[in-house]
Design a protein around this motif. Structure first.
Motif, mmCIF file in Angstrom:
data_model
loop_
_atom_site.group_PDB
_atom_site.id
_atom_site.type_symbol
_atom_site.label_atom_id
_atom_site.label_comp_id
_atom_site.label_asym_id
_atom_site.label_seq_id
_atom_site.Cartn_x
_atom_site.Cartn_y
_atom_site.Cartn_z
ATOM 1 N N HIS A 182 5.882 -0.455 -2.728
ATOM 2 C CA HIS A 182 5.326 0.245 -3.896
ATOM 3 C C HIS A 182 5.369 1.754 -3.716
ATOM 4 N N GLY A 183 6.201 2.225 -2.758
ATOM 5 C CA GLY A 183 6.357 3.666 -2.561
ATOM 6 C C GLY A 183 5.300 4.237 -1.633
ATOM 7 N N GLU A 184 5.240 5.562 -1.583
ATOM 8 C CA GLU A 184 4.388 6.267 -0.626
ATOM 9 C C GLU A 184 3.704 7.462 -1.289
ATOM 10 N N LEU A 185 2.381 7.503 -1.155
ATOM 11 C CA LEU A 185 1.578 8.552 -1.800
ATOM 12 C C LEU A 185 1.891 9.918 -1.207
ATOM 13 N N LEU A 186 2.278 9.966 0.081
ATOM 14 C CA LEU A 186 2.550 11.255 0.732
ATOM 15 C C LEU A 186 4.025 11.640 0.616
ATOM 16 N N LYS A 187 4.665 11.135 -0.470
ATOM 17 C CA LYS A 187 6.013 11.601 -0.812
ATOM 18 C C LYS A 187 6.044 11.907 -2.309
ATOM 19 N N ALA A 188 6.915 12.861 -2.700
ATOM 20 C CA ALA A 188 7.118 13.163 -4.123
ATOM 21 C C ALA A 188 8.588 12.905 -4.438
ATOM 22 N N ARG A 189 8.856 12.600 -5.717
ATOM 23 C CA ARG A 189 10.237 12.339 -6.141
ATOM 24 C C ARG A 189 10.510 13.162 -7.393
ATOM 25 N N CYS A 190 11.699 13.793 -7.438
ATOM 26 C CA CYS A 190 12.049 14.566 -8.626
ATOM 27 C C CYS A 190 12.834 13.674 -9.579
ATOM 28 N N ALA A 191 12.281 13.477 -10.787
ATOM 29 C CA ALA A 191 12.956 12.615 -11.775
ATOM 30 C C ALA A 191 14.217 13.302 -12.309
ATOM 31 N N ALA A 192 14.373 14.615 -12.034
ATOM 32 C CA ALA A 192 15.573 15.317 -12.523
ATOM 33 C C ALA A 192 16.729 15.148 -11.538
ATOM 34 N N CYS A 193 16.475 15.416 -10.234
ATOM 35 C CA CYS A 193 17.606 15.374 -9.280
ATOM 36 C C CYS A 193 17.520 14.193 -8.323
ATOM 37 N N GLY A 194 16.395 13.450 -8.347
ATOM 38 C CA GLY A 194 16.300 12.251 -7.495
ATOM 39 C C GLY A 194 15.848 12.537 -6.080
ATOM 40 N N ALA A 195 15.640 13.818 -5.741
ATOM 41 C CA ALA A 195 15.215 14.143 -4.363
ATOM 42 C C ALA A 195 13.873 13.499 -4.061
ATOM 43 N N ILE A 196 13.728 12.975 -2.816
ATOM 44 C CA ILE A 196 12.455 12.403 -2.356
ATOM 45 C C ILE A 196 12.053 13.220 -1.136
ATOM 46 N N MET A 197 10.792 13.710 -1.130
ATOM 47 C CA MET A 197 10.401 14.628 -0.041
ATOM 48 C C MET A 197 8.956 14.361 0.364
ATOM 49 N N PRO A 198 8.619 14.625 1.637
ATOM 50 C CA PRO A 198 7.212 14.508 2.055
ATOM 51 C C PRO A 198 6.362 15.436 1.200
ATOM 52 N N TRP A 199 5.129 14.960 0.838
ATOM 53 C CA TRP A 199 4.294 15.793 -0.027
ATOM 54 C C TRP A 199 2.820 15.550 0.269
ATOM 55 N N CYS A 200 2.110 16.565 0.787
ATOM 56 C CA CYS A 200 0.676 16.411 1.091
ATOM 57 C C CYS A 200 -0.201 17.237 0.156
ATOM 58 N N ASN A 258 0.833 -1.207 0.000
ATOM 59 C CA ASN A 258 0.000 0.000 0.000
ATOM 60 C C ASN A 258 0.861 1.248 0.000
ATOM 61 N N ILE A 259 0.356 2.297 -0.585
ATOM 62 C CA ILE A 259 1.095 3.576 -0.623
ATOM 63 C C ILE A 259 0.520 4.556 0.394
ATOM 64 N N ASP A 260 -0.416 4.060 1.232
ATOM 65 C CA ASP A 260 -0.972 4.945 2.262
ATOM 66 C C ASP A 260 -0.077 4.932 3.504
ATOM 67 N N ASP A 261 -0.375 5.844 4.441
ATOM 68 C CA ASP A 261 0.471 5.934 5.661
ATOM 69 C C ASP A 261 -0.319 5.478 6.888
#
Ligand code: APR
Length: 234
Positions: A108-126, A91-94
């Motif tokens: 399968h990752g986390e819905l409340l995170k975003a990832r930048c396909a350019a720099c690879g940064a992964i950050m909390p995202w609501c 599940n991608i929920d928290d």
């Protein structure tokens, strides 16, 4: 005692998040090939963003249910007894985290995170995401995506997952149809190493016959009952 628990959408169904393949499930209303693949994102990014923005908003409104809370109790109870719970979720929920689970492996990752396909940064995202949202880390626009694993992409943490699976005394699958690999193959992997297996689900999954023990019923009832039995018997 070390227990490996795999959860699927069924564990969050009674929190109102719905499942994928049940009657009127998500994939009966939305086409995963148009919304949950890298090709779909390249072709129509804002349609994909709208789909995940809708799911993110639903998640923020949802609450963990008794199954999530029981698995958090199991983690603490096993630790008190010198054992360990490895909680792996598709599940991608928290909701596991919000119920108090401290270690959750989101394959399968986390819905409340975003990832930048350019720099690879992964950050909390609501918030909502769109192609115009700049990456807070590199400033690039158009490359920020939900930090979720789409069809055709490799699941996350597979080495740690297989290591934990082989250290388990018991493998338990909760609320999954057993139709998506590699998660659907974990029960065969466990059996191949002589590890006892148990399925807790609303109805028999695609690989139900591979389980030594099978318990059917709503997760919010069946999981607390099972956890209670484990913690009084260890
Ligand atoms: N309690 C227990 N089980 C339930 C409940 C409930 N209240 N409601 C539904 N279920 C069961 C269904 O019987 C079904 O077997 O949960 C399972 C849900 O199956 P799917 O909808 O296929 O979800 P899941 O197995 O998690 O899907 C795996 O597929 O689309 C991908 O990435 C997505 O992680 C997902 C993966």
């Amino acid at each position: 005692m070390n227990i490996f628990v795999l959860t699927g959408a069924g564990v969050s169904a009674q929190s109102g998040l719905g499942t994928f393949r049940d009657k009127d499930g998500l994939w009966s209303r939305f086409d995963p090939m148009k919304l949950a693949t890298p090709e779909a994102f390249a072709r129509s990014p804002n349609e994909v963003h709208a789909f995940y923005n809708m799911r993110r908003r639903n998640l923020i409104e949802a609450e963990p249910n008794a199954a999530h809370h029981a698995l958090a109790r199991l983690e603490a109870g096993l630790e008190e007894r010198g054992g360990k719970l490895f909680l792996c979720t598709q599940n991608i929920d928290d909701l596991h985290e919000r119920a108090g689970s401290r270690e959750v492996t989101h394959m399968h990752g986390e819905l409340l995170k975003a990832r930048c396909a350019a720099c690879g940064a992964i950050m909390p995202w609501c918030e909502d995401l769109s192609v115009d949202t700049p990456c807070p880390s590199c400033g690039d626009t158009g490359n920020l995506r939900p930090h979720v694993v789409w069809f055709g992409e490799m699941p996350l943490f597979m080495d740690a997952i297989y290591d934990a699976l082989l250290e388990a005394d018991l493998f338990v699958s909760v609320g999954t149809s057993g139709s998506v690999y590699p998660a659907a193959g974990f029960v065969a992997e466990a059996r191949g190493h002589g590890i006892r297996t148990c399925e807790i689900n609303l109805e028999p999954s695609d690989n139900a016959r591979q389980f030594d023990e099978r318990r059917y019923g709503p997760a919010s009832e069946a999981v607390p009952t099972w956890v209670g039995e484990i913690l009084t018997s260890t």
